[in-house]
Design a protein around this motif. Structure first.
Motif, PDB file in Angstrom:
ATOM      1  N   ARG A 167       0.807  -1.225   0.000  1.00  0.00           N
ATOM      2  CA  ARG A 167       0.000   0.000   0.000  1.00  0.00           C
ATOM      3  C   ARG A 167       0.840   1.275   0.000  1.00  0.00           C
ATOM      4  N   PRO A 168       1.797   1.455   0.932  1.00  0.00           N
ATOM      5  CA  PRO A 168       2.557   2.720   0.889  1.00  0.00           C
ATOM      6  C   PRO A 168       3.427   2.845  -0.357  1.00  0.00           C
ATOM      7  N   LEU A 169       3.896   1.733  -0.896  1.00  0.00           N
ATOM      8  CA  LEU A 169       4.701   1.777  -2.115  1.00  0.00           C
ATOM      9  C   LEU A 169       3.860   2.236  -3.294  1.00  0.00           C
ATOM     10  N   THR A 170       2.683   1.646  -3.414  1.00  0.00           N
ATOM     11  CA  THR A 170       1.800   2.015  -4.517  1.00  0.00           C
ATOM     12  C   THR A 170       1.300   3.445  -4.370  1.00  0.00           C
ATOM     13  N   GLU A 171       0.998   3.848  -3.145  1.00  0.00           N
ATOM     14  CA  GLU A 171       0.556   5.227  -2.924  1.00  0.00           C
ATOM     15  C   GLU A 171       1.616   6.218  -3.387  1.00  0.00           C
ATOM     16  N   ALA A 172       2.874   5.910  -3.130  1.00  0.00           N
ATOM     17  CA  ALA A 172       3.951   6.824  -3.539  1.00  0.00           C
ATOM     18  C   ALA A 172       4.018   6.944  -5.057  1.00  0.00           C
ATOM     19  N   VAL A 173       3.818   5.833  -5.752  1.00  0.00           N
ATOM     20  CA  VAL A 173       3.852   5.865  -7.217  1.00  0.00           C
ATOM     21  C   VAL A 173       2.642   6.609  -7.758  1.00  0.00           C
ATOM     22  N   VAL A 174       1.472   6.348  -7.204  1.00  0.00           N
ATOM     23  CA  VAL A 174       0.248   7.002  -7.663  1.00  0.00           C
ATOM     24  C   VAL A 174       0.322   8.507  -7.435  1.00  0.00           C
ATOM     25  N   LYS A 175       0.839   8.920  -6.293  1.00  0.00           N
ATOM     26  CA  LYS A 175       0.953  10.349  -6.001  1.00  0.00           C
ATOM     27  C   LYS A 175       1.926  11.047  -6.947  1.00  0.00           C
ATOM     28  N   ALA A 176       2.835  10.294  -7.522  1.00  0.00           N
ATOM     29  CA  ALA A 176       3.770  10.864  -8.502  1.00  0.00           C
ATOM     30  C   ALA A 176       3.159  10.959  -9.894  1.00  0.00           C
ATOM     31  N   GLY A 177       1.893  10.538 -10.034  1.00  0.00           N
ATOM     32  CA  GLY A 177       1.209  10.661 -11.313  1.00  0.00           C
ATOM     33  C   GLY A 177       1.332   9.458 -12.217  1.00  0.00           C
ATOM     34  N   ILE A 178       1.673   8.298 -11.654  1.00  0.00           N
ATOM     35  CA  ILE A 178       1.811   7.065 -12.434  1.00  0.00           C
ATOM     36  C   ILE A 178       0.794   6.045 -11.932  1.00  0.00           C
ATOM     37  N   PRO A 179      -0.068   5.553 -12.826  1.00  0.00           N
ATOM     38  CA  PRO A 179      -0.278   6.032 -14.191  1.00  0.00           C
ATOM     39  C   PRO A 179      -1.017   7.363 -14.180  1.00  0.00           C
ATOM     40  N   PRO A 180      -1.035   8.096 -15.294  1.00  0.00           N
ATOM     41  CA  PRO A 180      -1.791   9.350 -15.339  1.00  0.00           C
ATOM     42  C   PRO A 180      -3.269   9.108 -15.047  1.00  0.00           C
ATOM     43  N   THR A 181      -3.941  10.161 -14.595  1.00  0.00           N
ATOM     44  CA  THR A 181      -5.369  10.039 -14.283  1.00  0.00           C
ATOM     45  C   THR A 181      -6.132   9.489 -15.475  1.00  0.00           C
ATOM     46  N   LEU A 182      -5.829   9.991 -16.667  1.00  0.00           N
ATOM     47  CA  LEU A 182      -6.423   9.449 -17.885  1.00  0.00           C
ATOM     48  C   LEU A 182      -5.370   8.644 -18.615  1.00  0.00           C
ATOM     49  N   SER A 183      -5.603   7.343 -18.722  1.00  0.00           N
ATOM     50  CA  SER A 183      -4.694   6.485 -19.467  1.00  0.00           C
ATOM     51  C   SER A 183      -5.479   5.304 -20.015  1.00  0.00           C
ATOM     52  N   PRO A 184      -4.966   4.637 -21.053  1.00  0.00           N
ATOM     53  CA  PRO A 184      -5.676   3.480 -21.593  1.00  0.00           C
ATOM     54  C   PRO A 184      -5.793   2.320 -20.616  1.00  0.00           C
ATOM     55  N   ILE A 185      -4.988   2.332 -19.546  1.00  0.00           N
ATOM     56  CA  ILE A 185      -5.050   1.238 -18.577  1.00  0.00           C
ATOM     57  C   ILE A 185      -6.430   1.140 -17.946  1.00  0.00           C
ATOM     58  N   GLY A 186      -7.052   2.294 -17.686  1.00  0.00           N
ATOM     59  CA  GLY A 186      -8.380   2.281 -17.090  1.00  0.00           C
ATOM     60  C   GLY A 186      -8.378   1.864 -15.636  1.00  0.00           C
ATOM     61  N   LEU A 187      -7.265   2.072 -14.936  1.00  0.00           N
ATOM     62  CA  LEU A 187      -7.179   1.713 -13.529  1.00  0.00           C
ATOM     63  C   LEU A 187      -8.089   2.622 -12.720  1.00  0.00           C
ATOM     64  N   PRO A 188      -8.998   2.063 -11.893  1.00  0.00           N
ATOM     65  CA  PRO A 188      -9.910   2.911 -11.136  1.00  0.00           C
ATOM     66  C   PRO A 188      -9.154   3.863 -10.222  1.00  0.00           C
ATOM     67  N   ALA A 189      -9.546   5.115 -10.227  1.00  0.00           N
ATOM     68  CA  ALA A 189      -8.931   6.112  -9.346  1.00  0.00           C
ATOM     69  C   ALA A 189      -9.676   6.144  -8.027  1.00  0.00           C
ATOM     70  N   GLY A 190      -8.964   6.557  -6.979  1.00  0.00           N
ATOM     71  CA  GLY A 190      -9.569   6.579  -5.665  1.00  0.00           C
ATOM     72  C   GLY A 190     -10.116   7.924  -5.270  1.00  0.00           C
ATOM     73  N   SER A 191      -9.896   8.941  -6.083  1.00  0.00           N
ATOM     74  CA  SER A 191     -10.406  10.259  -5.759  1.00  0.00           C
ATOM     75  C   SER A 191     -10.621  11.011  -7.056  1.00  0.00           C
ATOM     76  N   GLU A 192     -11.195  12.206  -6.954  1.00  0.00           N
ATOM     77  CA  GLU A 192     -11.525  12.952  -8.162  1.00  0.00           C
ATOM     78  C   GLU A 192     -10.287  13.297  -8.971  1.00  0.00           C
ATOM     79  N   ASN A 193      -9.176  13.574  -8.277  1.00  0.00           N
ATOM     80  CA  ASN A 193      -7.967  13.922  -9.027  1.00  0.00           C
ATOM     81  C   ASN A 193      -7.109  12.711  -9.338  1.00  0.00           C
TER      82      ASN A 193
END
Length: 321
Positions: free
Chosen positions: A281-307
Motif C-alpha cells: 500500500r505505501p509503495l503504490t501510494e507513492a507511485v500514484v501520487k507521482a502521477g503514475i499512471p496518469p489520471t487518464l490512461s488506456p489502462i483504465g485503472l480505477p482512481a480513488g479520488s476525483e484527481n
C-alpha cells in the motif's frame, strides 16, 4: 471461500457476496502502478531511448514483447489484443535492428530501477519492508499457473533480479501479464474484438474514447463496426451507454478475469497475501501520487479520488475467493 449469508448479486457467472472485497482485483490495483513505471516514468523512457528505441511506441512494443524474443508484429498484435496491426508494424520488427531483446530487457530493468529508486525512498518504506514485499510478490509470481498464458510465462521464466526494487517490478510485471492473458481469454471466449473491448471500457466509464482513439488508432471503420456490433448484441444503446444486458455480460467478463487471476493468491495463501497487500500500500501510494499512471490512461485503472492521486481500496478480506 465466501460466506453465503451475505447479501448477493448476480454477475452472470455465479452469485457472489456484494460486500466482499475482490482479492485479485485489489492486488491488481496495488501492483499495476508499480509495473506502470515502465510506460510512464521518464527514467524508463530514457533507458529505452539509450538502447536505440525510436520514440515511445517502439519502446513500448519492444520492451513489453522482449521476453518473447525477436518476435514480429503478428505475434505481438495477437498477444496484446488491443492494438491495430498497422501500429505494431511501425515498431516491429524494426526495433530488433536497433537492439536485441536481451538489450531491451536490460534497458527496461534499468529504467524500472531508476524510477522506483526515486519513488520508493526510505521515507516511503524501510529496506526490510521493501525486501519483504518483493520476496512475497516474487513468490506469488512464481506460483502463477501460466498454462495457455504466453506473456506471463515469458516473464515468469526470466531470472530473479537481485535488487528488491527490481524483484518487485519483475513480479508485478509477471502478475499483471498473467491477469492480462486471462482477460484476453475471457474476451475471446465472448467474441469481443479489440475495438469492442475498448468501447465497453468507455461505456463503463473507465477510460476516455478520444484518448483511446489516439493510443489505439484503429481505422474509423473498425471503431464504427465495433460500435455497431455492440448495438446489435444489445450491449450498448444508441448513445453508446451500457444496457442492462451489456452490464451483465461485462460483469461476467470481469468476474471471469478476476477468477482467472486468483490462482497466485490462493497459492500464496490468505495470510501472506494480506501481509503483501499491507506492505504494498505505501509503495503504490507513492507511485500514484507521482502521477503514475496518469489520471487518464488506456489502462483504465480505477482512481480513488476525483484527481486520481489517492489510492482508495476496501478493507482487505480475510479469505481469498
Amino acid at each position: 471461500m465466501h460466506s453465503r449469508s451475505a447479501r448477493i448479486h448476480e454477475t452472470g457467472c455465479e452469485t457472489v457476496p456484494e460486500h466482499e472485497p475482490n482479492v485479485p482485483r485489489v492486488m491488481w490495483r496495488l501492483l499495476e502502478p508499480l509495473h506502470a513505471v515502465t510506460y510512464f516514468a521518464p527514467e524508463a523512457r530514457a533507458a529505452s531511448d539509450a538502447v536505440g528505441m525510436r520514440g515511445f511506441w517502439m519502446g513500448y512494443f519492444a520492451t513489453r514483447a522482449a521476453p518473447l524474443g525477436p518476435v514480429g508484429p503478428d505475434v505481438v498484435t495477437a498477444a496484446f489484443h488491443g492494438f491495430p496491426p498497422a501500429k505494431v508494424s511501425r515498431a516491429l520488427p524494426d526495433a530488433w535492428t536497433f537492439a536485441t531483446p536481451g538489450d531491451v530487457l536490460r534497458a527496461r530493468l534499468d529504467g524500472a530501477k531508476a524510477a522506483l529508486r526515486n519513488l520508493l525512498t526510505d521515507e516511503v518504506a524501510g529496506p526490510d519492508d521493501l525486501r519483504a514485499a518483493a520476496d512475497l510478490a516474487w513468490r506469488a509470481a512464481r506460483l502463477a499457473d501460466t498454462a495457455g498464458r504466453v506473456l506471463s510465462a515469458a516473464n515468469q521464466a526470466l531470472p530473479a533480479p537481485d535488487e528488491p526494487h527490481l524483484l518487485l517490478w519483475q513480479a508485478a510485471t509477471t502478475l499483471r501479464e498473467h491477469r492480462g492473458d486471462g482477460h484476453v481469454a475471457a474476451l475471446v471466449a465472448h467474441g469481443v474484438s479489440p475495438t469492442q473491448a475498448h468501447l465497453l471500457k468507455v461505456a463503463a466509464g473507465e477510460t476516455d474514447l478520444d484518448l483511446l482513439r489516439v493510443a489505439r488508432p484503429w481505422p474509423d471503420e473498425e471503431w464504427q463496426s465495433g460500435a455497431a456490433a455492440l448495438r446489435e448484441r444489445g450491449w450498448v444503446d444508441a448513445s453508446g451507454a451500457l444496457t442492462a444486458e451489456g452490464t451483465r455480460v461485462r460483469a461476467r467478463i470481469e468476474r471471469l478475469t478476476d477468477e482467472a487471476a486468483a490462482g497466485p493468491w490462493r497459492a500464496l495463501g490468505d495470510e501472506r497475501t494480506s501481509v503483501l497487500a499491507r506492505l504494498l500500500r505505501p509503495l503504490t501510494e507513492a507511485v500514484v501520487k507521482a502521477g503514475i499512471p496518469p489520471t487518464l490512461s488506456p489502462i483504465g485503472l480505477p482512481a480513488g479520488s476525483e484527481n486520481g492521486r489517492e489510492l482508495s481500496l476496501p478493507a482487505f478480506p480475510s479469505k481469498i475467493g
